[in-house]
Design an enzyme around this catalytic site. Structure first.
Site, PDB file in Angstrom:
ATOM      1  N   VAL A  24       0.644  -1.115  -0.040  1.00 38.11           N
ATOM      2  CA  VAL A  24      -0.150   0.435   0.394  1.00 38.11           C
ATOM      3  C   VAL A  24       0.489   1.201  -0.077  1.00 38.11           C
ATOM      4  CG1 VAL A  24      -1.793   1.455   1.565  1.00 38.11           C
ATOM      5  CG2 VAL A  24      -2.347  -1.627   0.566  1.00 38.11           C
ATOM      6  N   ASP A 129      -8.199 -16.665   9.229  1.00 36.49           N
ATOM      7  CA  ASP A 129      -9.459 -17.866   8.771  1.00 36.49           C
ATOM      8  C   ASP A 129      -9.956 -18.010   7.749  1.00 36.49           C
ATOM      9  OD1 ASP A 129      -9.462 -18.385  11.267  1.00 36.49           O
ATOM     10  OD2 ASP A 129     -11.700 -16.847  11.796  1.00 36.49           O
ATOM     11  N   ARG A 213      -7.844 -53.196  10.713  1.00 37.17           N
ATOM     12  CA  ARG A 213      -6.976 -52.973   9.306  1.00 37.17           C
ATOM     13  C   ARG A 213      -5.059 -53.641   9.248  1.00 37.17           C
ATOM     14  NH1 ARG A 213      -5.667 -49.884   5.638  1.00 37.17           N
ATOM     15  NH2 ARG A 213      -7.668 -48.155   6.528  1.00 37.17           N
TER      16      ARG A 213
HETATM   17  O1  F6P Z   1      -7.973 -14.238  14.000  1.00 35.91           O
HETATM   18  C1  F6P Z   1      -8.628 -15.712  13.647  1.00 35.91           C
HETATM   19  C2  F6P Z   1      -8.311 -16.081  14.883  1.00 35.91           C
HETATM   20  O2  F6P Z   1      -7.330 -16.333  15.196  1.00 35.91           O
HETATM   21  C3  F6P Z   1      -9.295 -17.228  15.020  1.00 35.91           C
HETATM   22  O3  F6P Z   1      -8.751 -17.854  14.510  1.00 35.91           O
HETATM   23  C4  F6P Z   1      -9.455 -17.303  16.558  1.00 35.91           C
HETATM   24  O4  F6P Z   1     -10.455 -17.477  16.994  1.00 35.91           O
HETATM   25  C5  F6P Z   1      -9.426 -15.660  16.814  1.00 35.91           C
HETATM   26  O5  F6P Z   1      -8.552 -15.220  16.105  1.00 35.91           O
HETATM   27  C6  F6P Z   1      -8.873 -15.142  18.339  1.00 35.91           C
HETATM   28  O6  F6P Z   1      -9.234 -14.378  18.337  1.00 35.91           O
HETATM   29  P1  F6P Z   1      -8.608 -13.462  19.659  1.00 35.91           P
HETATM   30  O7  F6P Z   1      -7.254 -13.470  19.602  1.00 35.91           O
HETATM   31  O8  F6P Z   1      -8.450 -11.927  19.684  1.00 35.91           O
HETATM   32  O9  F6P Z   1      -8.645 -13.952  21.316  1.00 35.91           O
END
Ligand code: F6P
Length: 323
Positions: A24, A129, A213
């Protein structure tokens, strides 16, 4: 005509956010714009924690995880009074438009800035995510998956030495994207996702069938939003004789040097965001669909992302390959 833009990172950090900031800043300066960095996301905007960035400010960060601008979850930004202060600070610094780097929380805030206050905003999807629509990938997802993969490969060594089942808990509060992708890539026997109803009997049958198995060790990947790894381990122990251990990968998935894919995506998104602002656009999120960089109305992205589906073909494939 915009002359000065602001850039900020918001929500949970994701590897590659620094590479986005670099893109950016460098694109903006290349296009003769000035750039300000807003620290700690929307908190910094409310607190007026804003400083000008130059070409040198973003040197040596492309390979670093985390975010040089720092980030925070800021529910206070929903408050109109705080939004008013934030907008005043933008005016005070003569910032005409803003690039917001982050996940779905940042989209809602971006929509407020654009639709309620008329500030041109472009969002860049960055989150481990991968839970947003109108982009195949968010910046950071690929890195998080590779971090989890490296860990699971190591866990597999000890699992097979001891003939154990390992339940590996990965991140994803509302999304099974990491679990699904790393489950497929690591050859996990099963994945448990928030998007798919969990059937304990089916899982135990699968593990026992494998065991009889001759498959003495197995990996079960569970997304934190579906269940806790320890709960799943208890279920398996109660219903089978198998020896079970748990590994919670946790925050290591949010850090580390971004992969080539995360960095390249960051570069493309950063450039597109600045160019969209120069074209006079706002209220949009950049994304990549099938190798093409596009942009979509933020409200449309928000609405669709609320019920983003996972790829059921991949889910079924994990079952087929674990036969
Ligand atoms: O940013 C996504 C994430 O890492 C999710 O996978 C997780 O549940 C959440 O953030 C955790 O957030 P924080 O660190 O704010 O508790």
């Amino acid at each position: 005509m915009i002359k000065k833009i602001g850039v900020m990172t918001t929500g949970g950090d994701a590897p590659g956010m620094n590479a986005v900031i670099r893109s950016v800043v460098r694109t903006a300066i290349y296009k003769h714009l000035r750039v300000c960095g807003i620290k700690r996301g929307f908190r910094g905007l409310i607190d007026n924690d804003i400083e000008e960035l130059d070409l040198h400010s973003v040197s040596g960060i492309i390979n670093r995880g985390g975010t040089m601008l720092k980030t925070i979850r800021c529910p206070e930004f929903k408050d109109k009074k705080n939004q008013r202060e934030a907008v005043e600070h933008l005016r005070m610094h003569s910032i005409d438009a803003v690039v917001i780097i982050g996940g779905n929380g940042s989209l809602a805030a971006g929509a407020s800035l654009y639709y309620d206050w008329g500030i041109p905003v472009i969002n860049i999807p960055a989150s481990i995510d991968n839970d947003l629509c109108y982009t195949d990938y968010t910046v950071g997802f690929d890195t998080a998956v590779n971090t989890a993969l490296e860990a699971i490969d190591k866990i597999r060594d000890t699992a097979s030495s001891h003939d154990r089942v390992f339940v590996v808990e990965v991140m994803g509060r509302d999304s099974g994207s990491i679990a699904l992708e790393v489950g497929l890539a690591s050859g996990a026997e099963a994945v448990i996702l928030p998007e798919v109803k969990f059937n304990p009997e089916k899982l135990c049958d699968l593990l026992l069938r494998g065991y009889h198995r001759g498959k003495k060790s197995s990996i079960v990947v569970v997304a934190e939003g579906a269940a806790q790894g320890h709960e799943i381990a208890k279920i398996i122990s109660a219903k089978t004789e198998l020896e079970v251990r748990v590994s919670v990968l946790g925050y290591m998935q949010r850090g580390g040097a971004p992969t080539a894919f995360s960095r390249a995506l960051a570069g493309r998104f950063g450039k597109e965001a600045v160019e969209e602002l120069i074209r006079g656009k706002g209220g949009r999120m950049v994304g990549m669909i099938g190798n093409r960089v596009i942009s979509t109305d933020i409200k449309k992205v928000l609405k669709a992302s609320k019920s983003k589906k996972i790829n059921m073909n991949d889910y079924k494939l994990i079952g087929i390959l674990a036969i």
